[in-house]
Design a protein around this motif. Sequence first.
Motif: not given
Length: 111
Positions: A91-106
Amino acid sequence: MGGTLRGGGEEGAPSFTVWALKEADGANLDRIQIVKGWVDEKGEPRDRVFDVAWSGGRKPGEDGKLPPVGNTVDTAKATYTNSIGSGELMGSWTDPAFDPKQGPCTTSAFC
């Protein structure tokens, strides 16, 4: 099996193609999931699980969750059958709630 996406900027949401095969002597597959981790506006780590591909022609319910695939385990005999599930999922998936300003989870265990 995981990582942090860096960059990306304003180009849009990342897309992923996933493919899984069962082991030759293993049980059939139920589903493929993507776990998204991010840091919210309060600085708290968050995560969400997305079903990407699944077996059995099931459809997500009104709550967005898939019904169970079923169970063929015979606990008395410690056996199962491969009469449900799939030997291969894609399958394929594209993030439906993508926000380029969100920080990555670390800080989460899966990051």
